[in-house]
Every structure is written in C-alpha cells, then in structure tokens.
Motif scaffolding. Structure first.
Motif, short mmCIF file in Angstrom:
data_model
loop_
_atom_site.label_atom_id
_atom_site.label_comp_id
_atom_site.label_asym_id
_atom_site.label_seq_id
_atom_site.Cartn_x
_atom_site.Cartn_y
_atom_site.Cartn_z
N PHE A 333 -3.66 3.65 6.90
CA PHE A 333 -2.29 3.85 6.43
C PHE A 333 -1.34 4.09 7.59
CE2 PHE A 333 1.09 6.86 5.28
CZ PHE A 333 1.81 6.05 4.40
N VAL A 334 -1.74 4.92 8.54
CA VAL A 334 -0.85 5.26 9.66
C VAL A 334 -0.44 4.02 10.44
CG1 VAL A 334 -0.77 6.42 11.91
CG2 VAL A 334 -1.67 7.63 9.91
N PHE A 335 -1.39 3.12 10.67
CA PHE A 335 -1.09 1.94 11.49
C PHE A 335 -0.53 0.77 10.67
CE2 PHE A 335 -3.79 4.25 14.39
CZ PHE A 335 -3.30 3.92 15.63
N ASN A 336 -0.53 0.89 9.35
CA ASN A 336 -0.05 -0.23 8.53
C ASN A 336 0.94 0.21 7.45
OD1 ASN A 336 -1.98 -2.71 9.23
ND2 ASN A 336 -3.28 -0.89 9.11
N ARG A 337 1.56 1.36 7.63
CA ARG A 337 2.39 1.91 6.56
C ARG A 337 3.56 1.01 6.19
NH1 ARG A 337 2.85 4.82 11.14
NH2 ARG A 337 4.89 5.07 12.12
N THR A 338 4.03 0.17 7.12
CA THR A 338 5.15 -0.73 6.80
C THR A 338 4.66 -2.03 6.18
OG1 THR A 338 5.08 -1.73 9.02
CG2 THR A 338 6.50 0.21 8.71
N ARG A 339 3.35 -2.19 6.05
CA ARG A 339 2.80 -3.45 5.52
C ARG A 339 2.36 -3.35 4.06
NH1 ARG A 339 0.45 -3.20 10.75
NH2 ARG A 339 1.46 -4.67 12.18
N PHE A 340 2.74 -2.30 3.39
CA PHE A 340 2.38 -2.16 1.98
C PHE A 340 3.64 -2.33 1.14
CE2 PHE A 340 -0.98 0.40 4.05
CZ PHE A 340 -2.08 -0.30 3.57
N PRO A 341 3.86 -3.52 0.58
CA PRO A 341 5.06 -3.76 -0.22
C PRO A 341 5.17 -2.83 -1.42
CG PRO A 341 3.92 -5.82 0.28
CD PRO A 341 3.00 -4.71 0.68
N SER A 342 4.03 -2.43 -1.98
CA SER A 342 4.03 -1.52 -3.12
C SER A 342 2.81 -0.62 -3.00
CB SER A 342 4.00 -2.30 -4.43
OG SER A 342 4.00 -1.43 -5.53
N LEU A 343 2.97 0.44 -2.22
CA LEU A 343 1.84 1.32 -1.90
C LEU A 343 1.24 1.94 -3.16
CD1 LEU A 343 0.05 2.70 0.20
CD2 LEU A 343 1.77 4.51 0.35
N ARG A 344 2.07 2.41 -4.07
CA ARG A 344 1.54 3.06 -5.27
C ARG A 344 0.69 2.09 -6.09
NH1 ARG A 344 2.40 3.11 -10.37
NH2 ARG A 344 4.25 1.78 -10.20
N GLU A 345 1.16 0.88 -6.26
CA GLU A 345 0.40 -0.11 -7.03
C GLU A 345 -0.92 -0.45 -6.33
OE1 GLU A 345 2.72 -3.52 -7.92
OE2 GLU A 345 4.29 -2.39 -8.98
N THR A 346 -0.88 -0.54 -5.02
CA THR A 346 -2.11 -0.82 -4.26
C THR A 346 -3.11 0.32 -4.42
OG1 THR A 346 -1.01 -2.22 -2.62
CG2 THR A 346 -3.04 -1.14 -1.94
N VAL A 347 -2.63 1.54 -4.27
CA VAL A 347 -3.53 2.70 -4.41
C VAL A 347 -4.09 2.77 -5.82
CG1 VAL A 347 -3.63 5.22 -4.40
CG2 VAL A 347 -2.45 4.01 -2.56
N ASP A 348 -3.22 2.58 -6.81
CA ASP A 348 -3.68 2.62 -8.20
C ASP A 348 -4.76 1.56 -8.45
OD1 ASP A 348 -2.00 4.68 -8.77
OD2 ASP A 348 -0.53 3.49 -9.89
N ALA A 349 -4.54 0.35 -7.94
CA ALA A 349 -5.51 -0.72 -8.14
C ALA A 349 -6.84 -0.38 -7.48
CB ALA A 349 -4.96 -2.04 -7.57
#
Length: 501
Positions: A333-349
C-alpha cells in the motif's frame, strides 16, 4: 454397514461436487449419511463433531485465507502482477514463451499471490506470447499450472501457500520444513515439467501445429471449450461468472474467482522493483519470524487455559505467515497508494474472496472428522498405517487419495492429518523420523493427485485459457501429477536414507 455408509457418503460428496453442487450443503449431508449407516446420533455428529472440527479449522487458518486473498487482490489491482508478467515477457520474449509463463507464475505465487489471481493475468499474457511464437494454445494451461500450482505450492520451503501451512500445527513445524528436500523436489518438478513442455512444443512444430491448431485447420484451440483461443478476455469473464467453475474453485484455493473482477485495476503500472518488493517482503519476514524472532520469544503463557493450552510449536508457523503477509500488505500500500482507483472496493473484494473458500474447505474438514469418528474408520486407519514402506509411504498415500477424491489439496491434507496426524506423530517418534520430513511428504503428497479433472484449479484454468480437457489435460497430468509423484518418490527415498535436511 458402517463402511458402506462411509463409501456412500464419500461417493455422493465427490459426484455432486463434480457436478457443481455447493460443498457447504453436500459435506454435512454426506457426513450424516455415513453416521446414519453406522447407527451414530445424527444431530450430535452435525453440531458437535462436524461443526466443532470445521470451526477449529477456521479458527486456525482463517487469518491466512483472509490475508492471502487480500494480498492477492491488492497485488492485482495495483498492477504489480501485470508488471511482473510484462517484465518476464520482455526479458525472455516469444522465443522462450513457455519459460516466461512458468517463471512469471512461479515468482508471483511463491511470493504469496493466489493462483486464481495469477491465472487471470497470466492467461492473456501467455496467449499473446504463444500466438507470437505460434505455439499451440492447448499447451498454455499446462505451462500456467506448472508455474503456479506445483513446486511453489508444495515443495519450495517458505511458501506462504495454505497447503504448506496446514501441516504446521499438526507437526509443530515451520513453513521452511525440510528445506533441502524441498529444493530438490522443486527442481525435479520444474525440470521435468519444462522438459515435457519443450518436448511437446517441438512435436507440435514438427507436425505443423500452430497457435490455433493443426496447419490448415479452421478450428481454434478453444473450440468446444469455454471460449476460443483468440478471446482470452471473454474466456476469463465467463470463467469468473461460471457457477460450476466457482463451486469447484473455492475448495481448491484460497480465492473466490467471482471477486476477481470487483474493485478497479490501476491504469499505470509500477516499476519492476516496486512490483517485486512485496513478494520479497513476504519471504524475508517469513524467514526472519520463523528462524530468528519467534524462537527467541518467551511464549510460556500459551500453556495457560486462556490461550487454549497450546504451544509455540503449534501456532508459530501460522504466526510467521500472518506477520509476513501483513508486512507485505503494508509495504504494498505504501508504495502503490496512488495506484488504487477504488481502494475500498479492492479491499472489500479481497476480503470477500476469502470467505467462501475457507468455509468450503472447513466443511470438507468437518466431513472428515465425522468419518474419522465412526467405528468403521478404524479399518481404514489400520489399512493405511499397515501399508508396506513405512510411515512416510502411508502418509503420502493417505494425502494423495484424499486430495484426489475431494479435488482439493488443502481439504484432503486437512482430512488426512485430522484423522491420522496424531498417529503419525507417534510413529515419527517411534521410528525417529523428523516431523519436518513428515510435513514435506504430506504437502507434496497432497499436491500430486489433487490435479485430477474435477480439481477447481484445473477447471478454472482451462476455462480462462479457452481450452478443453480433451485438448490440454494430458499435458497438465504430466507437469502437475507425474512431476509431483516423481519428486515425492525421491523425497521419500532420500528422507528414509538420510533423514530430513
């Protein structure tokens, strides 16, 4: 009648699971059928024996399913898996397409990414490579299988795969059990698998067979399957939404393929160093925790009733993998935090992807616990323990057969160890066998015959690659079953002769 009930329940479970019925309902029904023929109380077997064992499995291993699925989804949506696959493609190129697919799969799965996450990236990449090199698409499933579901799952020491974690509480071992034998087994699987695929490619070229089939053929490699060879995207989408594929897949690995398309993937890919960093963290932290940190901690408190009267030997291996995956998720997450267009949806999935697999495998464990508690099972136990060749051969046989029947290495392994693990530990003490050797034999054994036609990984892989059993399964047998059985035989011989190393 008791033995007939066991066979009937097992047969019903295998047959209906193969046809796509949910194991969540099948496992308790099959267990109750076995109990009924034995004249045992049905409700007590369901609520006490079945649910008690299923809950115990979830209590032990749910953190690994949860963190493993989340890590895989974060690696996927950050673009890290794609970046690694692209890097291998660029470095090796079409002339070494098979090797590129195998090594890309090995890198990501040995680093902790679920097979199903890797497959949905590797299949399109592999098809592009195979098309450019004019290699038959029918060989792609075997290449992906070799890289993702053989030596990185069962042989390489330190693998965070759930299959490598399951024996740890039974034998008091770590993920690095019998490292020397593990590396030897991995070399055999990889070497034999690459030899077979290279040979198959050469035979196909000599026969004039290209990516889409035989020379002059109008058909495609995927005809009769779930999609044509030129439509990997469509095949992947269909596989992700195929309910039969999903039911088989969720008891084979720790990721529900239905969640693969949820969340959002990054358009911008990370560099190869950033993409590889979380995988390195998994291995480095796992090794450090297993060999340096945990052995130096004062864990006498674990013997108290409040902590389950356990010991570090029983929980240390699982703790190592938990910390390793947690650290890798933070770094990712620290090194890619700007690369998650929808972090919540990714985490939920990612989190949701762990739920059905862990409950499915736990249900198989519950079925195995009921069967093991029946008086008739003593006949089976005595037969397995009396197999010529000693405890190692008997353990390999038990894990192979149960994994083959359930179509799940994790399910078969847990059933075998739940029923016979304590007995094998006693035999290990009697015969002077290192539990680490038992660990490695059990895992390789479970990862051999689990790859039968009804295995969820096999079914999903064929669907994603747009191939059929008729076209591709024989090559899967050679790289995933024959290679594993060869490695297993060598490990048993070396372990019996020289002990664990």
């Amino acid at each position: 009648m008791g033995m007939f009930g066991i066979l009937l329940g097992l047969g019903l479970l295998v047959w209906l699971a193969y046809r796509g019925w949910s194991v969540l309902g099948l496992a308790p029904v099959a267990a109750l059928i076995a109990a009924a023929f034995a004249g045992e109380p049905l409700l007590a077997n369901w609520t006490q024996t079945f649910m008690g064992s299923a809950a115990g499995f979830i209590a032990q291993f749910f953190p690994l399913f949860l963190l493993g699925a989340l890590f895989g989804k974060l690696m996927d949506d950050s673009g890290s898996v794609t970046a690694i696959a692209n890097f291998m493609t660029q470095k090796l190129g079409p002339n070494r397409s098979v090797l590129a697919v195998v090594l890309a799969g090995a890198l990501v799965t040995y680093g902790g990414v679920s097979l199903f996450v890797a497959v949905f990236i590797l299949a399109p990449m592999g098809q592009a490579l195979f098309r450019a090199a004019n290699i038959p698409n029918r060989l792609l499933p075997a290449a992906v299988m070799l890289g993702t579901a053989t030596f990185t799952m069962s042989a390489l020491p330190g693998s965070p795969a759930i299959q490598n974690a399951i024996p740890m509480p039974f034998f008091g071992t770590t993920p690095f059990a019998a490292p020397g034998l593990g590396f030897i087994a991995a070399a055999i699987m990889l070497g034999f698998g690459l030899w077979w695929l290279t040979r198959a490619e050469a035979v196909a070229r000599k026969a004039g067979e290209g990516f889409s089939g035989s020379a002059g053929s109008a058909g495609s490699a995927g005809s009769g399957g779930s999609g044509g060879s030129g439509s990997s995207g469509n095949s992947a989408t269909e596989a992700a939404h195929n309910l039969v594929v999903r039911e088989r897949a969720t008891i084979a690995r720790e990721f529900d393929p239905a969640e693969i398309e949820h969340g959002a993937r990054s358009v911008q890919l990370p560099g190869i160093v950033v993409a590889m960093l979380p995988l390195v963290v998994v291995m480095a932290v796992n090794l450090t925790m297993s060999l340096l940190v945990l052995p130096r901690l004062d864990t006498d408190y674990l013997a108290k009733p409040i902590w389950g009267e356990t010991s570090l030997a029983s929980v240390g291996g699982v703790w190592s993998v938990i910390v390793a995956l947690s650290a890798a998720i933070v770094v990712l997450f620290v090194f890619n935090r700007t690369r998650f267009p929808s972090l919540r949806e990714t985490v939920d999935a990612g989190l949701n992807a762990a739920a059905l697999p862990v409950i499915g495998v736990a249900s198989l464990v519950g079925f195995g616990a009921v069967v093991a508690s029946l008086p008739a099972f003593q006949v089976v136990s005595d037969w397995v323990l009396g197999i010529d060749g000693g405890p190692l051969v008997g353990l390999a046989f038990a894990t192979n057969v149960l994994s083959a029947l359930t179509g799940s290495a994790s399910g078969g392994l847990t059933i075998a160890l739940g029923a016979l693990g304590e007995t094998y530990m006693e035999l290990a003490a009697t015969y002077g066998i290192d539990p680490a050797l038992m660990h490695r034999v059990a895992v390789i054994g479970a990862g051999s015959l689990d790859s039968l036609p009804h295995n969820g990984a096999v079914v999903t892989l064929l669907a994603v690659c747009g191939a059929t059993h008729k076209e591709s399964y024989f090559d899967i047998v050679m790289v995933a079953i024959v290679s594993a059985l060869l490695a297993l035989a060598v490990v048993i011989v070396l372990g019996s002769t020289f002990g664990s190393f």
